[in-house]
Structure formats: C-alpha cells, structure tokens
Design an enzyme around this catalytic site. Sequence first.
Site, PDB file in Angstrom:
ATOM      1  N   HIS A 128       0.807  -1.217   0.000  1.00 48.07           N
ATOM      2  CA  HIS A 128       0.000   0.000   0.000  1.00 48.07           C
ATOM      3  C   HIS A 128       0.839   1.266   0.000  1.00 48.07           C
ATOM      4  O   HIS A 128       0.386   2.299  -0.516  1.00 48.07           O
ATOM      5  CB  HIS A 128      -0.939   0.007   1.213  1.00 48.07           C
ATOM      6  CG  HIS A 128      -2.191  -0.779   1.010  1.00 48.07           C
ATOM      7  ND1 HIS A 128      -2.267  -2.134   1.234  1.00 48.07           N
ATOM      8  CD2 HIS A 128      -3.425  -0.401   0.575  1.00 48.07           C
ATOM      9  CE1 HIS A 128      -3.497  -2.562   0.961  1.00 48.07           C
ATOM     10  NE2 HIS A 128      -4.211  -1.533   0.550  1.00 48.07           N
ATOM     11  N   GLY A 129       2.032   1.217   0.572  1.00 48.67           N
ATOM     12  CA  GLY A 129       2.842   2.427   0.602  1.00 48.67           C
ATOM     13  C   GLY A 129       4.253   2.156   1.067  1.00 48.67           C
ATOM     14  O   GLY A 129       4.488   1.257   1.879  1.00 48.67           O
TER      15      GLY A 129
END
Length: 397
Positions: free
Chosen positions: A318-319
């Site tokens: 996600h990041g």
Amino acid sequence: MMYTDWFYWLFVLVAVVTYHLVPQRVRPWVLFASGVAFYYNFAGAYLFLLLAEVVIAIIVVKSAAKWGRRWIYPAGILTAILVLGYFKYTNMMLDTLHNLFGFIHQPFLPKAEQIVLPLGISYFTFELIHYLVERKRGTLPGHRPEGLLSFIFFFPTMVAGPIKQFQTFHSQLTARFHVDHLLVGVIRIGIGLFKKLVLAGSIDILAQPVYSASGIAGADTGGLWISLIAYTFVIYFDFSGYSDIAIGTARLFGIVLPENFRFPYLARSIAEFWNRWHISLGSWLTRYVYFPLGGSRVSAPRVYFNLMATMTVSGLWHGAAWNFVVWGMFHGVMLCVHRFYVKKLKPALKPVPKWLKPVTVTVAILITFFGVTISRVFFILPIADGWDLMLRLLGMR
C-alpha cells in the site's frame, strides 16, 4: 483528475467503438494500442519500462517452453519484484539508513527526488507475477503474445485495479457486444463518479483534522473521532468509486472485471472484512503469499506467522513507508486474534439464542468497524503522529 476531463471520456468512446468494430483477432491489439496511448499520456517515458517488463515476461515464457528450463520463471518473477523494489522502496530504505546512521546519502547514491514512482507499478507488477506463476503451473489457456499485451495494457485497470486474472480476462475478448453491457457500464460509471466526486469530496471536509499533526493538536477527542470516521468513509467511497468506474468502463468493452468491494463496513469479523475490502488484492495475497507459506494447513504458530507475513506484505504494497508496515501488522494481529477466538474460544461458548442474534451481529459489526477505523491512524500518518492520535482517541493523552 482524469475523470473530470472530457478528453478522457472521448478517448474511452473512441477506444470502445474501435474495439467493437474490428475483427475479433484484432481486438487485443486495440486494447494494447489504447493502453499504450493512455499510459504514455499520464506516465510519459515510463511506458518503456512497462513495455520492457512485458517483453521480458514474453521472453521468459518462450525460453521456458523452448528449452524446458522452468527455473527461468522464478528469474522472471524476481526481475519484476526487483524493479518494483527499486522504484517504490529505494527512497524508503535510503531514508531509513540515513536516519539510523546519518551518512548514507553520498554522491554515488541516488537522491530521493531522482526516483519517481511509475504510475500503476504496484498493479501491473502483481499482474505480471500472477501471469508468470500461472504459466509455470500450466493453468493458463494457449494464446499469442498480444494476449498478454492486452491483459497488462488494459487501461481501465492500469492505475488502481482491480487486479485481474489472465484466464478470465482473455476468455472474454471474443465475447459479442450486448446492450446490457452498455447499460450496466454507464450506470456503474455514474455510481463511481458520484462516490468519488460527491460523497468522498463532501465527507473529506470533516476528515481534515486527522491529516496532519497540527490538525490533531487543534481538535478535541470527539472531533478527532468524527474526523477519523469521516476519513474511513472517504477512503471507501474514493477507492470503491474508482473500482466502479474501472468495472463500468470495462463493461463497455464487454469485459466483466472482478468486484473489489462488497459493503466492507458491514463485515462481522476482520476476516470477513478482508473478503469484502479490496477483494482482488486479498485474493492475490492469499494465492501467492499466504498459500505458498503454508496457509492454514500448518501448525497454529505457523498459521499466525503466515497471517502476519501476508498482512505485512499488504502494508508494504500500500505504501513505501514504515507506517504502512505498522498498519499491515495491525491487521495481521487482528486476524490472529480472530483466528484464536474462532479456533479456541468460540467452541467453548454456549450457542446464542435466536432472538439475540441480531444484537450479537450488530455488536460484531461495530467491533470490526472500530478495529478497522482505529487502524487507519497508521495509514494516514507517520508512526509517531499515528501513535499520538491513537492515544488521543482512546483518552490516554
């Protein structure tokens, strides 16, 4: 935002009409060409990186078929992972080493601003890995190179999914046009635009305080809860709205994409939540991370490890920041607690009377929603600020 640009929808119209007018054997090339034009317009020269990765995948498949060297598949998968790792996580690693040791930013190392994340790299990397793994397993139908090109360059899903499966996608390229596809597609696009532009845009005003440390400091506990709950709905309406637009646009081509959201905030457990939230990612992680680690067919400690490892990968996906790792591990812990409850505690409890089930279902939904919402503090903010926000929310600071 491309969805508010009339030129984008003119591009969609031209691509859809062309796709349905050409012979079926040409359709993959239309999808490939439209994807190339789309990606070059939004990502520029990174188009050639994506093209290179797809060409490598084709060479891997051809080489394995010609010489029977199945070790070539893992080499192709590792190449895709390394490319993703370089562009997405180099900055994170350099910043971490710099913070730990203070000397890592030397002239021979790239500066953070020199490494720009290519558009959609997380999505097309996961689709390439899926393709290579399934080719190695022998589960994919026979196809020509343009089959893979159309799969990876299908522009409605290039930016943010849903993550497709080649078998399902490729089999639909020969489907005939039906008016139902047009009607469903237009309606679905309209729903997605309403979610993103109206609902997410309006609710985002309430979510502003939790976006920064200064906003947190200036709000009371009640205001922070309102803001965090608002953000929880903003991210749902924004992301599910995008999925609706992608699914609706694909229907205009006569292609049915997998659903990505099924009312996740009505889930009665964290395990059910992940069967309702970002479904295509959850399916990918289950198939290519959780199962290869042993899934639930191993000892209890190993199962807990597998859950934690899978959700840590989810956080990293996600990041590229440590707060996303913490967010993923937070969900891993919740999944482990839920599994312990289901396997060890629930069998010892007395059955709930039928008249009481609506109450227990409501409580279960609220508990799950609370866990998902409180975890968002590490999705929005760096670890220290997220921890401070959590303490504020729980009345401990």
